[in-house]
Design a protein around this motif. Structure first.
Motif, short mmCIF file in Angstrom:
data_model
loop_
_atom_site.label_atom_id
_atom_site.label_comp_id
_atom_site.label_asym_id
_atom_site.label_seq_id
_atom_site.Cartn_x
_atom_site.Cartn_y
_atom_site.Cartn_z
N ASP A 298 65.13 -19.89 19.88
CA ASP A 298 65.15 -21.00 19.08
C ASP A 298 63.82 -21.65 18.82
OD1 ASP A 298 64.62 -22.60 21.25
OD2 ASP A 298 66.56 -22.52 22.24
N ALA A 299 63.89 -22.75 17.89
CA ALA A 299 62.62 -23.43 17.69
C ALA A 299 61.91 -24.05 18.85
CB ALA A 299 63.11 -24.77 16.58
N ASP A 300 62.62 -24.41 19.54
CA ASP A 300 61.81 -24.96 21.18
C ASP A 300 61.04 -23.95 21.76
OD1 ASP A 300 62.53 -27.47 20.34
OD2 ASP A 300 64.32 -27.47 21.97
N LYS A 301 61.76 -22.74 21.77
CA LYS A 301 61.04 -21.57 22.65
C LYS A 301 59.76 -21.31 21.78
CE LYS A 301 64.83 -19.59 25.16
NZ LYS A 301 66.22 -19.58 24.62
N VAL A 302 59.94 -21.55 20.31
CA VAL A 302 58.83 -21.07 19.58
C VAL A 302 57.71 -21.95 19.74
CG1 VAL A 302 58.10 -20.61 17.14
CG2 VAL A 302 60.19 -19.60 17.86
N LYS A 303 58.06 -23.11 19.83
CA LYS A 303 57.10 -24.41 20.02
C LYS A 303 56.46 -24.03 21.23
CE LYS A 303 58.61 -27.83 16.91
NZ LYS A 303 59.27 -29.15 16.98
N ALA A 304 57.18 -23.76 22.38
CA ALA A 304 56.62 -23.62 23.52
C ALA A 304 55.58 -22.50 23.79
CB ALA A 304 57.98 -23.34 24.72
N ALA A 305 56.13 -21.52 23.00
CA ALA A 305 54.95 -20.48 22.81
C ALA A 305 53.88 -20.69 22.42
CB ALA A 305 55.51 -19.18 22.02
N ALA A 306 53.80 -21.55 21.33
CA ALA A 306 52.46 -22.20 20.48
C ALA A 306 51.56 -22.98 21.36
CB ALA A 306 52.64 -22.96 19.18
N ASP A 307 52.62 -24.06 22.19
CA ASP A 307 51.90 -24.67 23.31
C ASP A 307 51.13 -23.79 24.19
OD1 ASP A 307 53.01 -26.94 22.09
OD2 ASP A 307 54.53 -26.99 23.54
N ALA A 308 51.67 -22.68 24.56
CA ALA A 308 51.62 -21.80 25.85
C ALA A 308 49.85 -21.15 25.46
CB ALA A 308 52.36 -20.92 26.09
N PHE A 309 50.02 -20.91 23.82
CA PHE A 309 48.66 -20.28 23.54
C PHE A 309 47.58 -21.27 23.84
CE2 PHE A 309 49.45 -16.55 20.27
CZ PHE A 309 49.87 -15.95 21.15
N LEU A 310 47.60 -22.72 23.68
CA LEU A 310 46.56 -23.33 24.17
C LEU A 310 46.37 -23.62 25.53
CD1 LEU A 310 46.85 -23.57 20.89
CD2 LEU A 310 45.57 -25.72 21.10
N SER A 311 47.66 -23.86 26.15
CA SER A 311 47.42 -24.31 27.62
C SER A 311 47.11 -23.25 28.40
CB SER A 311 48.77 -24.88 28.16
OG SER A 311 49.59 -24.04 28.07
N THR A 312 47.29 -22.10 28.12
CA THR A 312 46.85 -20.97 28.96
C THR A 312 45.58 -20.41 28.58
OG1 THR A 312 47.85 -19.16 27.45
CG2 THR A 312 49.25 -19.97 29.40
N GLY A 313 45.07 -20.92 27.32
CA GLY A 313 43.92 -20.48 27.11
C GLY A 313 43.72 -19.10 26.23
N LEU A 314 45.11 -18.42 26.04
CA LEU A 314 45.15 -17.50 24.99
C LEU A 314 44.55 -17.25 23.80
CD1 LEU A 314 48.74 -16.13 26.24
CD2 LEU A 314 46.73 -14.74 26.41
N ALA A 315 44.60 -18.52 23.07
CA ALA A 315 44.19 -18.78 21.93
C ALA A 315 42.63 -18.68 21.91
CB ALA A 315 44.48 -20.29 21.37
N ASP A 316 42.10 -19.00 23.13
CA ASP A 316 40.59 -18.79 23.18
C ASP A 316 40.06 -17.52 23.27
OD1 ASP A 316 40.75 -21.55 23.12
OD2 ASP A 316 40.61 -21.72 25.21
N HIS A 317 40.96 -16.63 23.12
CA HIS A 317 40.63 -15.08 23.34
C HIS A 317 41.20 -14.43 21.93
CE1 HIS A 317 39.52 -15.17 27.87
NE2 HIS A 317 40.19 -16.07 27.56
N GLY A 318 41.59 -15.20 21.22
CA GLY A 318 41.78 -14.65 19.72
C GLY A 318 43.43 -14.60 19.65
N TRP A 319 44.29 -14.94 20.46
CA TRP A 319 45.66 -14.84 20.15
C TRP A 319 45.93 -15.90 19.09
CZ3 TRP A 319 47.86 -10.48 22.01
CH2 TRP A 319 47.31 -9.77 22.89
#
Ligand code: GAL
Length: 763
Positions: A410-431
């Motif tokens: 659902d949309a909240d799970k998708v938003k949570a995934a986007a949040d997690a990309f930033l909070s975990t730092g995954l986005a800083d590795h290119g995800w």
């Protein structure tokens, strides 16, 4: 919401096959093992159930393997198994419970009726409980072929002939495909503690902090509704490379009826090696010890340095005139300031977030010099922005909802995934991609034919705004058929309208899944296979947006040979993956056929990642892959230049899973701008070498051990198909130079594990 039509997805089919391959368990101590002495006869006759029937002319068969593997590959329908066995009353003497006998018959594909000495013992796959006729309908709403047959009889049951000959007769009906009895090994025993007590070592994953502090909760279930059990619980952690005991503990334990015992252990492990957690429960007054083991994860990836490091691809494709969005991935202590030189006209950067937005007006190659600075240092890199016709110049890296949430996304799970990309730092590795798979579509189109989200996705514009504000991209899913594989609405006869709708919502990626198009296609010809994909390509070309196009049709018609010509950026080469060694390795190690067809903008897709917490629905669990299998998975997918789509719950990341997904040197192999896919260059027994040429003239090489035991091997450069004599070798997982080697080098590879190397010509 209930989907209107349920279509059996290839995912389900492959899952069934895999769980069947993996079903095995240890026979119990002190039993009558029923592995030998079985007789077999195709056909059907009621007299076969009688103990008096003479089966001596029947053929011998093993109950451990399907009849297809034993000379009856084409047999569907009825067949019988029989065995004669003496059941001695001495079984009762040392039994924990003297009141009941267990007859365990392993698994049977797919339905059966069983008789003991001519009297019915039980049946599976029937919708009625009596009678001798198998109905041909689907049994009791479930698949009986994957279920173990286990019967419990009171010791004074008159069907048992104690101290005499007993005949077990099994009438099997196979609806098609593989059939018959198959492992685990059948046996007869008295009821025992092991019928109730089992370990669940996967329920709680290992937690690791600072690379060496390990914690784990061991779960021991007692399924008995009446009996408590006392016994001794032993736990050991052993380094598989040198047999060193890292942790050992023995405790007396009381297991309450119907309860699960949760036993916590913690230890320090500095070995950074393949270690095994072995558990046993020795019940008081029983000979049978209940055992289980699981691999302990170990973290090879060093933590990123405090100084800035610019990650992600070195080349990025866009189309002129379309909205541009790219977040420069940088690790290092915050605050980090990012400065770029050479941005083409129309683009601008937010120095604080490193997000570049705008629109490039003209075609061309624009090398952009990036500098990242923080208190600890500086890093620089050049990103080539190529404004042309091709997107996905390196394989897309992101997250997809399917392997974790299935249709419950659902949309909240998708938003949570986007949040997690930033909070975990995954986005800083290119995800960067956040992709919604099946399950977002409303059951009906609007009166003007537009597709909309269902109640779980009330506002796509809001969702894409949310995802884009973080510098991430949003992906979606559909089918060229009238319905998706999950039974939701597809795009059939609405292709142009849907492409426009998605573009209006701000969608950046579409996975287009064949599913019910099978009912529309006239035949399996190439033309018919390509038609729906060409149509959606045309539709995507009419919208004013960069939308990465992912074809999903499980490899039909050798899609790798023509995926690029129908305008796909990536194409699935296989059926669905699941989180088992057989599935992951079966898919990954077969990808060499498709290798020549990978190139920038055109990728073979061996399906999404199965590390972390997965589940394909609301109930998720840690992956069933061992730690070494997970190293193999990420290494192989990187060598294959595969799209990397994380398929787990990003809000539940442990340090080990993070370490697998944030090793920048490993990810750089996947993202290498040359865009070649690795080739399988050497196979000897269980050992395989895969090599991939890199843009800087060096090679990435994976030395894989597909076998069940650890291996020590002499890897010769000539076997890697490298022409030189002397090479510098770097261990990519450890990010450590191993030195310069001549001719070759010795390596130790754990079972199902890998060593991933970067090999550079020596000077
Ligand atoms: C399958 C596809 C999966 C997933 C699923 C959704 O056909 O291969 O990856 O998308 O459909 O129903």
């Amino acid at each position: 919401m209930k989907p209107p039509v349920k279509i059996k997805s290839p995912f389900i089919l492959s899952l069934l096959l895999i769980s069947f391959l993996f079903s095995c368990s240890q026979p119990r101590q002190g039993n009558i093992l029923l592995t030998d002495g079985w007789k077999f006869q195709p056909g059907d006759n009621p007299s076969f159930s009688s103990p008096l029937f003479n089966d001596s002319s029947w053929e011998d068969i093993s109950p451990l393997d399907l009849w297809d593997a034993q000379g009856h590959a084409d047999l569907d329908g009825y067949a019988w198994y029989r065995i004669h066995v003496n059941i001695p009353s001495s079984l009762k003497t040392h039994a924990y419970f003297k009141d009941s006998l267990i007859i365990f018959l392993g698994k049977i594909d797919d339905r059966d009726q069983t008789w003991l000495n001519g009297k019915p013992l039980g049946q599976n796959g029937k919708t009625v409980s009596a009678g001798t006729k198998f109905p041909d309908d689907i049994p009791n709403g479930g698949e009986t072929w994957a279920v173990s047959r286990k019967y419990m009889l009171a010791a004074d049951d008159l069907r048992i002939n104690w101290d005499g000959e007993n005949v077990i007769a099994i009438r099997v009906f196979d609806r098609g495909g593989l059939g018959g009895m198959y492992g685990p090994a059948p046996y007869i025993s008295m009821r025992d503690v092991g019928d109730y007590v089992t370990f669940n070592l996967r329920k709680e994953p290992f937690m690791i902090s600072r690379q060496v502090n390990y914690k784990k909760i061991i779960v021991l279930n007692n399924a008995s509704t009446k009996d408590d059990f006392d016994g001794v619980l032993s736990v050991e952690v052993i380094n598989q490379e040198n047999d060193r005991v890292i942790f050992s503990e023995t405790t007396t334990t009381h297991l309450k009826a119907g309860k699960a015992l949760r036993h916590s252990i913690s230890f320090i492990n500095v070995d950074t090696a393949n270690c095994l957690l072995q558990c046993s429960f020795k019940p008081e007054k029983s000979k049978n010890i209940i055992t289980a083991n699981v691999g302990a994860p170990y973290i090879l990836t060093p933590p990123p340095p405090a100084s800035p490091r610019i990650n992600g691809p070195r080349v990025y494709g866009t189309r002129p005139g379309h909205p541009f969005l790219y977040r420069i991935p940088v690790t290092g202590e915050r605050p980090v300031s990012i400065d770029v030189k050479g941005l083409p006209e129309g683009l601008k950067i937010d120095d604080n977030t490193g997000i570049i937005t705008g629109k490039i007006l003209r075609k061309g190659d624009y090398p952009v010099r990036i500098t990242a600075r923080n208190a600890a240092g500086t890093d620089t890199a050049t990103l080539l922005i190529r404004a042309g016709n091709t997107l996905a110049l390196t394989p897309p890296m992101g997250w997809n909802s399917w392997n974790v949430w299935g249709l419950s996304v659902d949309a909240d799970k998708v938003k949570a995934a986007a949040d997690a990309f930033l909070s975990t730092g995954l986005a800083d590795h290119g995800w960067s991609y956040i992709n919604i798979d099946d399950g977002w579509e409303a059951p009906h189109r609007t009166p003007d034919g537009a597709i909309t989200g269902n109640e779980k996705f009330p506002d796509f514009k809001d969702l894409s705004g949310y995802v884009h504000s973080k510098g991430l991209k949003l992906g979606i899913y559909s089918s060229p058929g009238p319905y998706t594989c999950g039974g939701y609405l597809g795009s059939y006869q609405h292709e142009f309208q849907d492409a426009k709708t998605w573009a209006g919502w701000g969608i950046d990626y579409i996975k287009y899944d064949w599913c019910s198009y099978g009912k529309i296609a006239k035949d399996n010809s190439l033309e018919e296979l390509q038609k729906p994909y060409l149509l959606m390509r045309k539709a995507l070309d009419t919208v004013n947006r960069d939308i990465v196009y992912s074809l999903c049709q499980y490899g039909m018609g050798h899609v790798w040979e023509w995926g690029a010509t129908v305008g796909g950026n990536l194409w699935r080469t296989t059926g669905d993956i699941t989180d088992t060694w057989n599935s992951m390795s079966g898919i990954g190690f077969r990808q060499n056929t498709a290798s020549p067809y990978a190139s920038p903008g055109h990728w073979n897709d061996p399906d999404m990642l199965v590390v972390g917490w997965v589940g394909w629905g609301p109930h998720i669990r840690p992956t069933r892959l061992t730690p070494d299998e997970q190293y193999t998975h990420i290494s192989l997918w990187s060598l294959l230049s595969a799209p990397l789509l994380i398929g787990c719950d990003l809000t539940r990341m442990d340090d080990f899973t993070m370490s697998l997904l944030t090793n920048d040197e490993v990810l750089a192999v996947d993202q290498d701008p040359l865009g070649k896919q690795a080739d399988k260059v050497y196979v000897k027994g269980n050992i395989q070498y895969w090599t991939k040429p890199l843009a800087d003239g060096s090679w990435a090489a994976g030395i894989f051990n597909l076998g069940e035991g650890k291996e020590k091997i002499n890897v010769m450069f000539s076997d890697l198909k490298l022409k030189g004599n002397s090479y510098e070798v770097r261990d990519l997982w450890r990010q450590k130079n191993l030195g310069t080697f001549h001719k070759g080098m010795e390596l130790k590879i754990p079972s199902h594990g890998v060593v991933l190397l970067k090999i550079t010509r020596g000077v």
